[in-house]
Motif scaffolding. Sequence first.
Motif, PDB file in Angstrom:
ATOM      1  N   ALA A  86       0.847  -1.192   0.000  1.00  0.00           N
ATOM      2  CA  ALA A  86       0.000   0.000   0.000  1.00  0.00           C
ATOM      3  C   ALA A  86       0.882   1.242   0.000  1.00  0.00           C
ATOM      4  O   ALA A  86       2.067   1.183   0.324  1.00  0.00           O
ATOM      5  N   ARG A  87       0.288   2.361  -0.373  1.00  0.00           N
ATOM      6  CA  ARG A  87       1.068   3.599  -0.422  1.00  0.00           C
ATOM      7  C   ARG A  87       1.530   3.964   0.991  1.00  0.00           C
ATOM      8  O   ARG A  87       0.734   4.009   1.922  1.00  0.00           O
ATOM      9  N   PRO A  88       2.813   4.233   1.185  1.00  0.00           N
ATOM     10  CA  PRO A  88       3.315   4.503   2.533  1.00  0.00           C
ATOM     11  C   PRO A  88       2.891   5.875   3.044  1.00  0.00           C
ATOM     12  O   PRO A  88       2.564   6.779   2.272  1.00  0.00           O
ATOM     13  N   GLU A  89       2.918   6.001   4.364  1.00  0.00           N
ATOM     14  CA  GLU A  89       2.608   7.263   5.029  1.00  0.00           C
ATOM     15  C   GLU A  89       3.736   7.611   5.988  1.00  0.00           C
ATOM     16  O   GLU A  89       4.402   6.728   6.536  1.00  0.00           O
ATOM     17  N   THR A  90       3.930   8.890   6.197  1.00  0.00           N
ATOM     18  CA  THR A  90       4.897   9.320   7.196  1.00  0.00           C
ATOM     19  C   THR A  90       4.368   8.968   8.582  1.00  0.00           C
ATOM     20  O   THR A  90       3.203   8.592   8.753  1.00  0.00           O
ATOM     21  N   LEU A  91       5.212   9.100   9.589  1.00  0.00           N
ATOM     22  CA  LEU A  91       4.779   8.800  10.950  1.00  0.00           C
ATOM     23  C   LEU A  91       3.684   9.754  11.411  1.00  0.00           C
ATOM     24  O   LEU A  91       2.916   9.431  12.317  1.00  0.00           O
ATOM     25  N   ALA A  92       3.596  10.916  10.753  1.00  0.00           N
ATOM     26  CA  ALA A  92       2.542  11.874  11.086  1.00  0.00           C
ATOM     27  C   ALA A  92       1.240  11.576  10.359  1.00  0.00           C
ATOM     28  O   ALA A  92       0.233  12.251  10.591  1.00  0.00           O
ATOM     29  N   GLY A  93       1.243  10.588   9.459  1.00  0.00           N
ATOM     30  CA  GLY A  93       0.031  10.216   8.742  1.00  0.00           C
ATOM     31  C   GLY A  93      -0.110  10.841   7.374  1.00  0.00           C
ATOM     32  O   GLY A  93      -1.122  10.620   6.695  1.00  0.00           O
ATOM     33  N   ASP A  94       0.882  11.607   6.922  1.00  0.00           N
ATOM     34  CA  ASP A  94       0.831  12.205   5.591  1.00  0.00           C
ATOM     35  C   ASP A  94       1.356  11.209   4.554  1.00  0.00           C
ATOM     36  O   ASP A  94       2.090  10.275   4.877  1.00  0.00           O
ATOM     37  N   ALA A  95       0.973  11.428   3.288  1.00  0.00           N
ATOM     38  CA  ALA A  95       1.446  10.549   2.214  1.00  0.00           C
ATOM     39  C   ALA A  95       2.951  10.710   2.035  1.00  0.00           C
ATOM     40  O   ALA A  95       3.480  11.828   2.044  1.00  0.00           O
ATOM     41  N   LEU A  96       3.646   9.587   1.882  1.00  0.00           N
ATOM     42  CA  LEU A  96       5.081   9.595   1.621  1.00  0.00           C
ATOM     43  C   LEU A  96       5.283   9.357   0.130  1.00  0.00           C
ATOM     44  O   LEU A  96       4.810   8.353  -0.414  1.00  0.00           O
ATOM     45  N   ALA A  97       5.961  10.269  -0.529  1.00  0.00           N
ATOM     46  CA  ALA A  97       6.129  10.184  -1.984  1.00  0.00           C
ATOM     47  C   ALA A  97       6.872   8.908  -2.373  1.00  0.00           C
ATOM     48  O   ALA A  97       7.814   8.482  -1.699  1.00  0.00           O
ATOM     49  N   VAL A  98       6.433   8.310  -3.491  1.00  0.00           N
ATOM     50  CA  VAL A  98       7.058   7.098  -4.027  1.00  0.00           C
ATOM     51  C   VAL A  98       7.239   7.282  -5.529  1.00  0.00           C
ATOM     52  O   VAL A  98       6.305   7.689  -6.225  1.00  0.00           O
ATOM     53  N   GLY A 155       8.562   2.832  -7.167  1.00  0.00           N
ATOM     54  CA  GLY A 155       8.718   1.910  -6.053  1.00  0.00           C
ATOM     55  C   GLY A 155       9.672   2.365  -4.974  1.00  0.00           C
ATOM     56  O   GLY A 155       9.820   1.681  -3.962  1.00  0.00           O
ATOM     57  N   VAL A 156      10.329   3.516  -5.151  1.00  0.00           N
ATOM     58  CA  VAL A 156      11.313   4.010  -4.186  1.00  0.00           C
ATOM     59  C   VAL A 156      10.699   5.154  -3.386  1.00  0.00           C
ATOM     60  O   VAL A 156      10.165   6.109  -3.957  1.00  0.00           O
ATOM     61  N   THR A 157      10.796   5.063  -2.060  1.00  0.00           N
ATOM     62  CA  THR A 157      10.228   6.098  -1.208  1.00  0.00           C
ATOM     63  C   THR A 157      11.105   7.347  -1.209  1.00  0.00           C
ATOM     64  O   THR A 157      12.305   7.292  -1.494  1.00  0.00           O
ATOM     65  N   ALA A 158      10.484   8.460  -0.886  1.00  0.00           N
ATOM     66  CA  ALA A 158      11.257   9.661  -0.585  1.00  0.00           C
ATOM     67  C   ALA A 158      12.037   9.404   0.705  1.00  0.00           C
ATOM     68  O   ALA A 158      11.711   8.490   1.463  1.00  0.00           O
ATOM     69  N   PRO A 159      13.084  10.184   0.978  1.00  0.00           N
ATOM     70  CA  PRO A 159      13.867   9.945   2.201  1.00  0.00           C
ATOM     71  C   PRO A 159      12.995   9.966   3.450  1.00  0.00           C
ATOM     72  O   PRO A 159      12.183  10.864   3.651  1.00  0.00           O
ATOM     73  N   ALA A 160      13.157   8.944   4.284  1.00  0.00           N
ATOM     74  CA  ALA A 160      12.445   8.842   5.561  1.00  0.00           C
ATOM     75  C   ALA A 160      13.482   8.536   6.632  1.00  0.00           C
ATOM     76  O   ALA A 160      14.194   7.537   6.527  1.00  0.00           O
ATOM     77  N   ARG A 161      13.560   9.373   7.636  1.00  0.00           N
ATOM     78  CA  ARG A 161      14.598   9.217   8.652  1.00  0.00           C
ATOM     79  C   ARG A 161      13.970   9.090  10.031  1.00  0.00           C
ATOM     80  O   ARG A 161      12.942   9.696  10.325  1.00  0.00           O
ATOM     81  N   ALA A 162      14.625   8.283  10.858  1.00  0.00           N
ATOM     82  CA  ALA A 162      14.144   8.084  12.221  1.00  0.00           C
ATOM     83  C   ALA A 162      14.350   9.353  13.041  1.00  0.00           C
ATOM     84  O   ALA A 162      15.238  10.163  12.759  1.00  0.00           O
ATOM     85  N   GLU A 163      13.524   9.501  14.071  1.00  0.00           N
ATOM     86  CA  GLU A 163      13.589  10.685  14.920  1.00  0.00           C
ATOM     87  C   GLU A 163      14.509  10.491  16.115  1.00  0.00           C
ATOM     88  O   GLU A 163      14.602  11.359  16.980  1.00  0.00           O
TER      89      GLU A 163
END
Length: 494
Positions: A290-302, A305-313
């Motif tokens: 399924a389309r990924p979401e950020t930890l805040a619940g917003d859409a994460l760009a793909v 098949g490759v996600t936009a950068p997502a980094r741990a807090e």
Amino acid sequence: MAYFVLPGTGKRVYRLAVARRIVDASARGARDRSPAGLARRRTRVLRRAMRPSRRLHIGLGPWLRALPTRLPDPALTAALAKLHPHVRVAYVLRHVEGLPRYAVHDQLVELRIRDPWPAIRAADAVRPPAARRAERFEPALLRPVRNRSVLPLVTAAVLTAALVAVLVATERGDPREPELRLVSSDPGGWTGGARTLDAWPARGDLARDRAFTRGAAAAWAAAPAGRRATGTAQLLYAGNVGGTALAVLRQGGRVARYTRGGLDVVDAGQDTSAPIALGGGRYLLAPWDARPETLAGDALAVTDGVTAPARAESGCGRGPLFHVGSRTLGDLGGPRATVLGYHSPAYRPDGKDEPARLGRGGREFWNRLACAPHRPDGPDRPVTEAMAWNFWSGGLPRGGGSADWVCTRLTFADGAGAAAATLLAAKDRATGPCDARRPVSGTWWKAPSGRWYYLAAAGPGLVPHADGVRRSTVRKRLLTATGTRDAPVELTAR
């Protein structure tokens, strides 16, 4: 081969003569003797047979006189004549020449057919007349054809035998020069078949760049022993990621990430859906995710098949990254993202222990736990799922401050599992293996006063018991005891 690929118009004798003329004209002498030369010759033959020039019918006499007395049965020819040229070529390669699907795909790409898979599927769906089959000609029955040149021309049967030799040589490889053949899955194959790693299609804007992908395959084939790959590898991705051209190849449980600056080979396991780390916080997702979401619940760009950068807090760079459906995926330092789960101290085992999307409390807990020394195995072993149970939470004695004791169950990519306990306090520490259903763990601990104590905690409904210590007390499932520092202790839960 050329005869069946030609458009099904005109008399059989003329079509067969034209086919032999195409084969003869494709000869390049000694250059055709190598496997690569024979493969190039097959491409020349197919390209001319797909779109034959009218000039091939001029001066056809020598080839007409050299025809065998026995001509091919017209049944299959009539059936193939109704097909689109691309489908006809795919059918001949698959069902007359007997090539595997990946070899047919690569040949169609060489013929500049933009989307080979629909043609291959259509060819596989063709049902030839049940009582008919393609006839092959014996080389002895074909007389050499000479035109104005005095050089003997190679017959169609010799070409067919040579093409078989190409396939055999490709399968066996050249012992003097290691080769790695790339294959890719049908882009839509996963929609109706098993959802495995084999079903991941090749994605990315460079997936059709033959020079780049061949360079990636050559780099892996030439890697040092222990990291090298031979035979066949699957192309998962080839494209520009963060301004860098990147190719991702797979062979079994190993994944190679190639850039023009180098090659990185890791053991990534064979989990069917775990995203593959590409670097820079980007991950290659399974095609069915399924389309990924950020930890805040917003859409994460793909993209491809490759996600936009997502980094741990967290402060160490590991921890929760993004949500996919009902799962929360995180970085534990391995080659693939891990499904993270969390149970609070109020949790009671009830037979179901599947990770769910992490809430704020679970994410904050994992941001701390991911940076603590809790791995019971090597840090490079791929982990597909990590379930953390914060089985005890409270205050440590003698002014030690608040702390949490957690039992983390890890599921590895090969299906094996392990569980390890961690004490999260002023100074985090690993406290050994634990039972993920009945957790109990203990360790020697230094109080702010400088005195050493043995501490142990157990899960809800359990009481820790220690042998090998002196005076001990238990309060709210936390055991505190004195004794000789680092002395062996036998710990149980009752």
